[in-house]
Motif scaffolding. Sequence first.
Motif: not given
Length: 118
Positions: A1-9, A57-66, A79-88
């Motif tokens: 995850m890059d910094t911009n994606a982390a900031l958006e999340a 959804a824009r932050a890619d933290l959730i997904e949707s399906k009809r 995405a949650a794992g990527d965010l944690i990995a970014f922090l650590l």
Amino acid sequence: MDTNAALEAFAALSQETRLAIFRLLIKAGPEGMAAGTIAEQVDGRQNTISSHLAALARADLIESKRDGRSIIYRASYKAAGDLIAFLLEDCCGGRAEICTPLVNNLACLQQSAEACCD
């Protein structure tokens, strides 16, 4: 995850209702929840919840399906794992003894996630 994606999340999670929704969807597991159920659980109005879901959804933290007439929302565990990995990423400068409590907490979370999501 890059910094911009982390900031958006982080920006998406920095609002009380969105954080509650994300935590609710993490707890719901891979089956997810319909928007109406989410609104009931977080005591929110349908149109307001829709805008919160869109931000997550824009932050890619959730997904949707009809699913018929409903839209089912699920947390993105990747995405949650990527965010944690970014922090650590550079945790404790290689000093494992400092990170041990953190690693132990993450191991417990991983066991809980595997139990609910396998």
